[in-house]
Motif scaffolding. Structure first.
Motif, PDB file in Angstrom:
ATOM      1  N   SER A 174       0.833  -1.201   0.000  1.00  0.00           N
ATOM      2  CA  SER A 174       0.000   0.000   0.000  1.00  0.00           C
ATOM      3  C   SER A 174       0.869   1.254   0.000  1.00  0.00           C
ATOM      4  CB  SER A 174      -0.923  -0.013   1.222  1.00  0.00           C
ATOM      5  OG  SER A 174      -1.805  -1.118   1.164  1.00  0.00           O
ATOM      6  N   THR A 175       2.009   1.201   0.687  1.00  0.00           N
ATOM      7  CA  THR A 175       2.915   2.354   0.734  1.00  0.00           C
ATOM      8  C   THR A 175       3.453   2.672  -0.660  1.00  0.00           C
ATOM      9  OG1 THR A 175       3.561   1.843   3.008  1.00  0.00           O
ATOM     10  CG2 THR A 175       5.049   3.246   1.744  1.00  0.00           C
ATOM     11  N   TYR A 176       3.863   1.634  -1.388  1.00  0.00           N
ATOM     12  CA  TYR A 176       4.357   1.824  -2.756  1.00  0.00           C
ATOM     13  C   TYR A 176       3.272   2.422  -3.645  1.00  0.00           C
ATOM     14  CZ  TYR A 176       5.450   0.533  -7.580  1.00  0.00           C
ATOM     15  OH  TYR A 176       5.641   0.566  -8.950  1.00  0.00           O
ATOM     16  N   ILE A 177       2.048   1.910  -3.534  1.00  0.00           N
ATOM     17  CA  ILE A 177       0.962   2.396  -4.385  1.00  0.00           C
ATOM     18  C   ILE A 177       0.622   3.841  -4.051  1.00  0.00           C
ATOM     19  CG2 ILE A 177      -1.463   2.054  -5.026  1.00  0.00           C
ATOM     20  CD1 ILE A 177      -0.950  -0.974  -4.375  1.00  0.00           C
ATOM     21  N   ARG A 178       0.634   4.185  -2.771  1.00  0.00           N
ATOM     22  CA  ARG A 178       0.390   5.583  -2.390  1.00  0.00           C
ATOM     23  C   ARG A 178       1.426   6.503  -3.021  1.00  0.00           C
ATOM     24  NH1 ARG A 178      -0.067   3.280   2.900  1.00  0.00           N
ATOM     25  NH2 ARG A 178      -2.259   2.834   3.365  1.00  0.00           N
ATOM     26  N   SER A 179       2.676   6.068  -3.059  1.00  0.00           N
ATOM     27  CA  SER A 179       3.731   6.900  -3.645  1.00  0.00           C
ATOM     28  C   SER A 179       3.501   7.076  -5.143  1.00  0.00           C
ATOM     29  CB  SER A 179       5.109   6.295  -3.371  1.00  0.00           C
ATOM     30  OG  SER A 179       5.305   5.097  -4.095  1.00  0.00           O
ATOM     31  N   CYS A 180       3.028   6.034  -5.816  1.00  0.00           N
ATOM     32  CA  CYS A 180       2.720   6.127  -7.249  1.00  0.00           C
ATOM     33  C   CYS A 180       1.578   7.111  -7.484  1.00  0.00           C
ATOM     34  CB  CYS A 180       2.332   4.756  -7.807  1.00  0.00           C
ATOM     35  SG  CYS A 180       3.662   3.541  -7.848  1.00  0.00           S
ATOM     36  N   VAL A 181       0.523   6.987  -6.694  1.00  0.00           N
ATOM     37  CA  VAL A 181      -0.629   7.885  -6.832  1.00  0.00           C
ATOM     38  C   VAL A 181      -0.212   9.324  -6.561  1.00  0.00           C
ATOM     39  CG1 VAL A 181      -2.888   8.485  -5.859  1.00  0.00           C
ATOM     40  CG2 VAL A 181      -2.312   6.089  -6.280  1.00  0.00           C
ATOM     41  N   ASP A 182       0.574   9.516  -5.517  1.00  0.00           N
ATOM     42  CA  ASP A 182       1.009  10.860  -5.134  1.00  0.00           C
ATOM     43  C   ASP A 182       1.845  11.502  -6.236  1.00  0.00           C
ATOM     44  OD1 ASP A 182       1.070  12.897  -3.033  1.00  0.00           O
ATOM     45  OD2 ASP A 182       3.212  12.479  -2.918  1.00  0.00           O
ATOM     46  N   ALA A 183       2.564  10.675  -6.994  1.00  0.00           N
ATOM     47  CA  ALA A 183       3.394  11.178  -8.088  1.00  0.00           C
ATOM     48  C   ALA A 183       2.616  11.320  -9.397  1.00  0.00           C
ATOM     49  CB  ALA A 183       4.592  10.261  -8.302  1.00  0.00           C
ATOM     50  N   GLY A 184       1.353  10.880  -9.399  1.00  0.00           N
ATOM     51  CA  GLY A 184       0.558  10.936 -10.617  1.00  0.00           C
ATOM     52  C   GLY A 184       0.782   9.769 -11.547  1.00  0.00           C
TER      53      GLY A 184
END
Length: 324
Positions: A169-179
């Motif tokens: 979930s942490t990795y996916i949040r970082s992807c979303v946050d980066a667009g």
């Protein structure tokens, strides 16, 4: 699928079960493997599979104010769990009292006395109980004592661009946050979704010829970086047809996330221009599934330049979504 909240909703005559435990925010591909493993174990034993999750996110209670951006609502989490074959979706309120449960009490009171577990399926890095003092090794020892099996599954990882990425979930949040919604979708196994209620905005989009649905998501929702995206738009539920929009059907959309800098906006919004439809969507609960980022947020020198860019964005969104 049954849905329970807290220990009080576990039936007094509840029999045996296979249990999987975790926050499961996102129900990503790693979670899906874990849940599928538990479901298979339950079916092979002929007993129900229970998924236990928590609300609010444990981090919010352990470290107040640190609530991670939420990838899925509880309702969406339950829907995805049901699609994977889970029989019971159990939400444990994560309170300060629950946080203080020792690993021994956690196992004895919840797993053994209340749920009567026959097998527990968790990730290899699973921790539980006060100060996360419990781990898989402790769970195995308890299983030998109380008569339940423990299956610890490896984390799911793939090789991307010369590095190994572990889906979390942490990795996916970082992807979303980066667009980077494409990378997020690869890890999730589906596009990242933002849900919310359509609220009234300033009406500027309609004046410009691009009437948008201003989506107000729940607090802590994981919103992609500012920019314009190709996305699928769905009115959730099964109500009547609204104009040309049918609840449950998905529609192409060009979605703007940001503050509308051309008009000196300050409030961050999620605005969806739903293509080829006409409907009054105010008050509707909707979902936006982000497929690809078209461009970053820009400030244009004139309204005419903005409208021309919106025309290009719309055509790009059509092309991206038509290829799906």
């Amino acid at each position: 699928m049954q849905r329970w909240r807290g220990q009080d909703e576990i039936p007094s005559d509840w029999g045996r079960c296979v249990l999987t435990i975790g926050v499961f925010d996102g129900v990503h591909r790693g979670h899906a493997e874990l849940i599928t493993g538990a479901v298979k174990a339950g079916r092979s034993r002929g007993i129900p599979t229970v998924l236990m999750t928590f609300d609010p996110h444990p981090m919010e209670v352990v470290f107040p104010g640190s609530h991670p951006a939420q990838l899925t609502t509880l309702t969406r989490r339950a829907e995805l769990a049901e699609e994977l074959g889970v029989d019971v979706f159990l939400v444990m309120p994560f309170t300060t009292d629950f946080m203080k449960l020792t690993p021994e009490r956690y196992i004895h009171e919840l797993l053994v006395e209340n749920l009567h577990v026959v097998e527990v399926v968790v990730g290899e890095n699973f921790t539980f109980g006060k100060k996360a003092a419990g781990n898989v090794a402790m769970l195995r020892r308890a299983g030998e004592r109380f008569g339940f099996a423990v299956e610890a599954m490896s984390l799911v990882a793939e090789h991307h661009h010369s590095e190994t990425v572990t889906f979390s979930s942490t990795y996916i949040r970082s992807c979303v946050d980066a667009g980077d919604v494409v990378a997020a979708a690869e890890a999730l196994g589906r596009p990242h979704r933002v849900e919310g209620v359509v609220v009234r905005g300033d009406g500027r989009g309609r004046v410009l010829g691009f009437p948008t649905a201003n989506v107000a998501p729940p607090m802590y929702s994981a919103i992609p970086a500012d920019g314009v995206y190709a996305a699928w738009f769905t009115v959730l539920g099964h109500g009547p047809v609204m104009g040309t929009v049918i609840p449950g059907e998905r529609y192409q959309a060009a979605v703007s996330v940001g503050t509308n800098p051309t008009f000196s906006g300050r409030t961050r919004t999620v605005e969806a221009f739903v293509l080829d439809t006409a409907a009054d969507l105010y008050g509707q609960h909707v979902a936006v599934d982000f497929v690809a980022r078209i461009r970053g947020q820009e400030k244009f020198g004139s309204v005419e330049d903005l409208v021309a860019a919106m025309d290009r964005d719309t055509e790009k969104a059509r092309g991206i979504l038509a290829a799906q």
